[in-house]
Design a protein around this motif. Structure first.
Motif, short mmCIF file in Angstrom:
data_model
loop_
_atom_site.label_atom_id
_atom_site.label_comp_id
_atom_site.label_asym_id
_atom_site.label_seq_id
_atom_site.Cartn_x
_atom_site.Cartn_y
_atom_site.Cartn_z
N PRO A 47 17.84 -0.38 19.49
CA PRO A 47 16.68 0.52 19.68
C PRO A 47 17.01 1.92 19.18
O PRO A 47 18.15 2.39 19.27
N LEU A 48 15.98 2.59 18.67
CA LEU A 48 16.19 3.93 18.14
C LEU A 48 16.52 4.91 19.25
O LEU A 48 15.87 4.93 20.30
N GLU A 49 17.52 5.73 19.00
CA GLU A 49 17.92 6.79 19.92
C GLU A 49 17.78 8.13 19.20
O GLU A 49 17.77 8.19 17.96
N PRO A 50 17.69 9.23 19.97
CA PRO A 50 17.55 10.54 19.32
C PRO A 50 18.64 10.82 18.29
O PRO A 50 18.36 11.42 17.24
N ASP A 51 19.88 10.39 18.55
CA ASP A 51 20.96 10.67 17.62
C ASP A 51 20.82 9.90 16.30
O ASP A 51 21.51 10.24 15.33
N ASN A 52 19.98 8.87 16.27
CA ASN A 52 19.74 8.15 15.02
C ASN A 52 18.84 8.94 14.08
O ASN A 52 18.74 8.61 12.89
N ILE A 53 18.19 9.97 14.61
CA ILE A 53 17.18 10.71 13.86
C ILE A 53 17.79 11.98 13.28
O ILE A 53 18.60 12.67 13.94
N LYS A 54 17.43 12.30 12.05
CA LYS A 54 17.92 13.53 11.43
C LYS A 54 17.43 14.75 12.21
O LYS A 54 16.29 14.76 12.71
N PRO A 55 18.24 15.79 12.30
CA PRO A 55 17.81 16.97 13.05
C PRO A 55 16.68 17.73 12.37
O PRO A 55 15.90 18.41 13.03
N ARG A 56 16.59 17.63 11.06
CA ARG A 56 15.50 18.28 10.31
C ARG A 56 14.79 17.19 9.51
O ARG A 56 15.41 16.52 8.69
N LEU A 57 13.51 17.02 9.77
CA LEU A 57 12.75 15.96 9.11
C LEU A 57 12.06 16.54 7.88
O LEU A 57 11.11 17.32 7.98
N LEU A 58 12.57 16.12 6.72
CA LEU A 58 12.08 16.65 5.45
C LEU A 58 11.75 15.48 4.53
O LEU A 58 12.49 14.51 4.45
N VAL A 309 -4.19 9.87 10.97
CA VAL A 309 -3.15 10.25 10.02
C VAL A 309 -3.26 9.44 8.74
O VAL A 309 -3.38 9.98 7.65
N GLU A 310 -3.20 8.12 8.85
CA GLU A 310 -3.31 7.28 7.66
C GLU A 310 -4.66 7.53 7.00
O GLU A 310 -5.70 7.59 7.65
N GLY A 311 -4.61 7.71 5.67
CA GLY A 311 -5.84 7.94 4.93
C GLY A 311 -6.31 9.38 4.95
O GLY A 311 -7.41 9.68 4.47
N THR A 312 -5.48 10.30 5.49
CA THR A 312 -5.84 11.72 5.52
C THR A 312 -4.66 12.56 5.07
O THR A 312 -3.53 12.06 4.92
N TYR A 313 -4.90 13.86 4.92
CA TYR A 313 -3.82 14.73 4.48
C TYR A 313 -2.72 14.89 5.53
O TYR A 313 -1.62 15.37 5.23
N HIS A 314 -3.00 14.46 6.77
CA HIS A 314 -1.98 14.56 7.81
C HIS A 314 -0.77 13.66 7.52
O HIS A 314 0.30 13.84 8.11
N SER A 315 -0.92 12.71 6.62
CA SER A 315 0.21 11.84 6.28
C SER A 315 1.00 12.35 5.08
O SER A 315 1.93 11.70 4.62
N HIS A 316 0.65 13.53 4.58
CA HIS A 316 1.24 14.02 3.34
C HIS A 316 2.76 14.13 3.44
O HIS A 316 3.48 13.69 2.54
N GLN A 317 3.25 14.72 4.51
CA GLN A 317 4.69 14.94 4.63
C GLN A 317 5.30 14.02 5.69
O GLN A 317 5.60 12.88 5.42
N VAL A 318 5.47 14.52 6.90
CA VAL A 318 6.14 13.78 7.96
C VAL A 318 5.09 13.42 9.02
O VAL A 318 4.68 14.28 9.80
N PRO A 319 4.61 12.18 9.03
CA PRO A 319 3.48 11.85 9.92
C PRO A 319 3.84 11.90 11.40
O PRO A 319 2.95 12.10 12.24
#
Length: 805
Positions: A47-58, A309-319
């Motif tokens: 299962p995903l844990e916080p440490d699996n996630i990059k500190p800066r989402l780009l 989000v899907e189908g809108t500009y909200h998905s442009h970068q990091v949804p």
């Protein structure tokens, strides 16, 4: 064959082929999303844990599903048809998608073995994306298969068309995003097929990817009705094919897309076959273009925190922007990633599943491994001997010659002997810039109708002219990046139109130098003529030498600036720049008749030295050229540029005639980078050599082609910088005579001579100096009055001659 826009029939593709396409698509989507979010646990074995996630989402998710869909389907085309293909990613931040596919087909691991086809390699692939010390989010040089970074939008289609010139077996699939479709350079590119010969060039398949939005707004082409899109592309010379994906049934797109791509490639084959076997019914073919309409951020999160989000500009970068700290977002990310069924996509060891093998093209047919994209000059230019084209300089007084006309004769021979790997590009100025000799050996490439009174137009030619500097540079860049050679000519003032394109290409070259598997490419060469000092007939709007200031801001390993003072020096300079690689060479030379100062041998030595004393224009009787530091002149007159050189030589003559006891040294600079501190540029003259030429304490009056501040920038660390006084362009211009133009900017011989006398601390006689300056200033005023009364410069200016003896 019916209208290509009427293409809504069932696909004939076997279902198992499309299942593999869908499998590849899911794998590429998983990897694209994973690159944005994950730094560990790449296969979701836990299962995903916080440490699996990059500190800066780009990164940018919105465009990735469409890019991956195209890539997967093109793989099927390549495998079935064995077609050489290049994929150009136009959407700005498509790097994650391109990296995903380069890893899936094995190319990235071959080039970067530390990123293996296993769990450890997969983790490194995901972690390095948009990460310190990793790789950027664009389709940058670090991305295999890329020749178009995409960070700055507008250039994808022109790069595509440049890549297929003289490349008959290559097809370039060019994906153009919504945002890029709004740019001026892209708009100019739609008609680039006007310069393509289907008999000898390859083909471009433009794929307009309309997902509806750019970063925060809708896009115009996504909001107009289909019939208007059809009309638009018909007007641009294409037959449009539509592919539509539906948000809640993504897998249904595959049959329709497969069938549409087959029709497009069938049509390309028909056009090329007809042209190559001589049965073409029309001069200008109507090429297919695909309009791919899919939801932005397709297959990603549909709704986040109550926002669509899907189908809108909200998905442009990091949804999902708060995955590390927000458990709901993290759970939603895990659901999203598991929706691609990673257990079906990767083997136990983390490698891509062997089920994908039949969809993976072999060796160089992989788009990420295309030899066209890895750099490397296919064939060196055969550089003709200069001697038959040199200007005679034995006559006295010094004769005149048009530098660009002389170069044009040599350029014609260069084009003739390099008929399949050399192109000349320019915005309708080949003849204006005195290069018309090239039309003795080639034509302008032209795929549209040719009328009886047209000249030098043919379906195939090595010259391409279009009134878009963007298009001309973009096509040249595509040509260079795929291993060939070329030249871009332009009026000096208007090369500013491509300032940013120059920046981007220079950055590409700089980044590529640090990538082992990127091979050198031929230099991007500019020849800027119709320059600031001889735009007197066009006026102020055409008077701007500031491109040189733009060039010097780039890394010194990349850029060079040359200001040849005459015809033979231009010949030697251009032969040199064509023999370089991984640089941007900017050469400025006038087209009007100018004094022919140097013989070919002298010009060769002068270009090799980059700058040198001209003893025959100096007044320094005891000068030892081997040891110039052994004497100290009263003043130095330096010059860079053809018109400034004339005024500098004339100024030295004026001072000598009035004050024959003063010693003057004249130095001409052809390679501007020789002035630079050697710690900043490899061409910089060592300080001891610089001081030997320019002294450490004597006034230097510098007549410069461009803005004076540039010389100060280049020389601010030199010992004698405080004694350097630069005359150049002061933004004073109009429609006037040639001499009045230099007069307006204090670059004329009388002002230079006056400044020499003003700056010499030990003038022989103050009254004599003051009288000379008054006389010279009066001569300046008289010359202007004469020009304004008679419409031309006074005879003693236009008929001035210099004797070297």
């Amino acid at each position: 064959m019916g209208s290509l826009s009427d293409n809504h029939t069932a696909s004939s593709q076997p279902s198992d082929d499309l299942e593999l396409v869908d499998l590849w698509w899911r794998a590429a989507n998983y990897l694209s999303a994973g690159q944005i979010y994950l730094q560990s646990n790449p296969l979701l074995r836990e299962p995903l844990e916080p440490d699996n996630i990059k500190p800066r989402l780009l990164g940018h998710w919105g465009t990735a599903p469409g890019l991956n869909l195209v890539y997967a389907h093109l793989n099927r085309i390549i495998v079935q048809r064995q077609r050489e293909m290049l994929y150009i990613c136009g959407p700005g931040h498509g790097g994650a998608a391109m990296m995903a596919n380069a890893w899936l087909d094995g190319t990235y691991t071959e080039l970067e073995p530390s990123v293996g086809l296993d769990a450890a390699g997969l983790e490194k692939l995901l972690r390095q994306f948009s990460y310190p010390g990793g790789i950027p989010s664009h389709a940058a040089p670090e991305v295999p298969g890329s020749i178009n970074e995409g960070g700055e939008l507008g250039y994808s289609l022109m790069h595509a068309y440049g890549a297929i010139l003289d490349n008959p077996d290559l097809t370039v699939a060019c994906v153009i995003g919504d945002g890029e479709a709004e740019t001026g350079p892209l708009a100019a590119s739609w008609r680039a097929h006007n310069y393509i010969d289907p008999a000898k060039d390859g083909a471009v398949l433009p794929i307009l990817h309309l997902n509806g939005y750019k970063i925060a707004n809708p896009t115009p082409l996504a909001r107009i009705p289909s019939d208007e899109l059809i009309s638009f592309f018909h007007g641009q010379g294409y037959d449009p094919l539509f592919i539509d994906g539906v948000a809640d049934a993504p897998h249904d797109v595959h049959p329709h897309m497969a069938q549409t791509l087959d029709r497009a490639f069938d049509r390309i084959h028909e056009i090329q076959s007809a042209a190559r076997n001589g049965t073409a019914a029309e001069r200008e073919a109507r090429w297919p273009v695909i309009i791919l309409r899919t939801p932005k951020g397709w297959t990603g999160p549909e709704v986040v925190d109550g926002t669509q989000v899907e189908g809108t500009y909200h998905s442009h970068q990091v949804p999902l922007p708060e995955v590390r700290e927000n458990s709901d977002h993290r759970a939603q990310l895990e659901t999203w990633l598991r929706s691609y069924k990673p257990e079906e996509l990767f083997s136990d060891d983390g490698a891509p599943t062997p089920r994908l093998d039949p969809l993976r093209p072999e060796g160089p047919l992989r788009m990420s491994a295309s030899p066209e994209t890895l750099g490397g000059i296919k064939q060196p230019l055969e550089l003709p001997d200069l001697a038959p084209f040199a200007v005679e300089t034995t006559h006295d007084p010094v004769g005149e010659a048009s530098a660009t006309r002389a170069f044009g004769e040599w350029l014609a021979e260069l084009i003739r002997v390099n008929s399949t790997n050399m192109r000349l590009f320019g915005p309708d100025e080949v003849e204006s810039n005195r290069l018309a000799a090239v039309f003795d050996v080639t034509n302008r490439s032209w795929a549209s109708a040719i009328h009886d009174d047209d000249t030098h137009l043919a379906p195939h030619g090595q010259v391409i002219e279009a009134l878009s500097e963007h298009l001309m540079q973009g096509m040249l860049e595509g040509y260079l990046l795929t291993g060939r050679h070329g030249l871009l000519t332009s009026y000096e003032a208007f090369i500013h139109i491509v300032d940013s394109m120059f920046n981007q290409h220079a950055k590409w070259l700089e980044a590529s130098r640090n990538i082992d598997w990127r091979q050198p490419i031929a230099s991007l060469n500019y020849l800027l003529s119709s320059h600031v000092w001889r735009q007197d007939h066009n006026g102020f709007s055409h008077q701007d030498p500031g491109f040189l200031n733009v060039v010097v801001n780039k890394k010194p390993e990349i850029v060079r600036i040359y200001l040849p003072p005459d015809a033979n020096t231009l010949l030697v300079t251009m032969r040199h720049v064509f023999d370089t690689h991984d640089r941007v060479n900017t050469v400025v030379a006038g087209k009007q008749p100018q004094p022919a100062w140097l013989s070919l041998d002298e010009a060769t030595q002068h270009v090799n030295d980059g700058l040198s004393i001209w003893p025959w224009a100096s007044y320094e009787p005891d000068l030892d050229l081997q040891h110039p530091e052994s004497t100290t002149p009263d003043a130095i007159i330096a010059c860079a540029g053809d018109v400034p050189t004339i005024e500098a030589v004339a100024a030295a003559e004026l001072v000598h005639e009035r004050f024959p006891d003063l010693t003057l040294r004249l130095i001409n600079v052809v390679d501007l980078m020789r002035l630079y501190d050697p710690e900043h540029h490899s061409h910089g003259l060592p300080h001891d050599e610089f001081d030997a030429l320019f002294t450490t304490d004597r006034p230097v009056i510098f007549a410069f082609h461009g803005y004076p501040s540039l010389i100060h920038l280049l020389t601010y660390k030199r010992a004698n910088h405080a004694q350097l006084h630069v005359h150049g362009f002061k933004e004073r211009g109009t429609t006037t005579t040639p001499f009045d133009m230099v007069n307006l900017n204090d670059l004329d011989r009388y002002e230079l001579a006056s400044d020499v006398v003003r700056r010499i601390p030990h003038k022989p006689d103050q009254d004599a100096a003051d009288a000379a300056i008054r006389d010279w200033q009066s001569a300046r005023a008289d010359a202007q009055d004469y020009a304004y009364s008679n419409g031309e410069d006074p005879p003693h200016i236009t008929n001035w001659e210099f004797r070297r003896s």
